[in-house]
Scaffold this active site. Structure first.
Site: not given
Ligand code: CA2
Length: 156
Positions: A11-12, A19, A24, A80, A83, A93, A104, A106-108, A113, A117
């Site tokens: 998601p997102n 954003r 990111y 990825n 959330a 599961d 798995e 994660h970009i960040s 954080r 997380r």
């Molecule tokens: O660091 C990552 O890749 C995360 O999986 C990104 C998720 C976050 O909930 C994880 O804790 C770490 C959030 C993805 C939302 O991506 C956005 C990108 C740009 C602007 C807003 C949200």
């Protein structure tokens, strides 16, 4: 016929590059898909790159990838879960049930954080984890998944 590498985004992540560039980066999801296509191409793999905002859709896709892997058509998934990483027993599961090879990603660096997380429901069932390398992590994760699949095929 070439093997498939699946790249699933939660998601997102469709907002990537539009954003929160401080967290990111500036690359959009289309840029990430291009990077994945280039990486897969170099390894002789076909790419299936997807994004969804829905947990159940991720579950369906993981099951699909598990079937493809079991039938010798895929090497596994770079996932990825966004959330859902921190909330989803269903994803854990699904990965366990599908017996699919998952990296798995994660970009960040989630460990730098917020506390919420730091826990992942996916990590215990992942073959490996790629955290904090920015969007370049997708390239590294495909390479790592490919190396792992090759090593396991040699042992079989
Ligand atoms: O660091 C990552 O890749 C995360 O999986 C990104 C998720 C976050 O909930 C994880 O804790 C770490 C959030 C993805 C939302 O991506 C956005 C990108 C740009 C602007 C807003 C949200």
């Amino acid at each position: 016929m070439s093997l498939t590498v699946y790249v699933f985004n939660g998601p997102n992540l469709n907002l990537l590059g539009r954003r929160e560039p401080g967290i990111y980066g500036a690359q959009t999801l289309a840029d990430v898909e291009a990077l994945c296509a280039e990486t897969a191409g170099k390894l002789g793999l076909s790419l299936e790159f997807r994004q969804t905002n829905h947990e159940g859709t991720l579950v369906d896709w993981i099951q699909e990838a598990g079937t493809a892997q079991a039938e010798g058509r895929a090497i596994g998934v770079v996932l990825n879960p966004a959330a859902y990483t921190h909330t989803s027993v269903a994803l854990q599961d699904a990965i366990k049930g599908a017996q699919v090879r998952v990296i798995e990603l994660h970009i960040s660096n989630v460990h730098q954080r917020e506390e919420f997380r730091h826990h992942s429901f996916v990590s215990p069932v992942a073959a490996g984890i790629m955290v904090g390398f920015g969007t370049d992590g997708y390239r590294l994760a495909i390479d790592a998944l490919h190396a792992k699949a090759e090593a396991e095929a040699m042992r079989a």
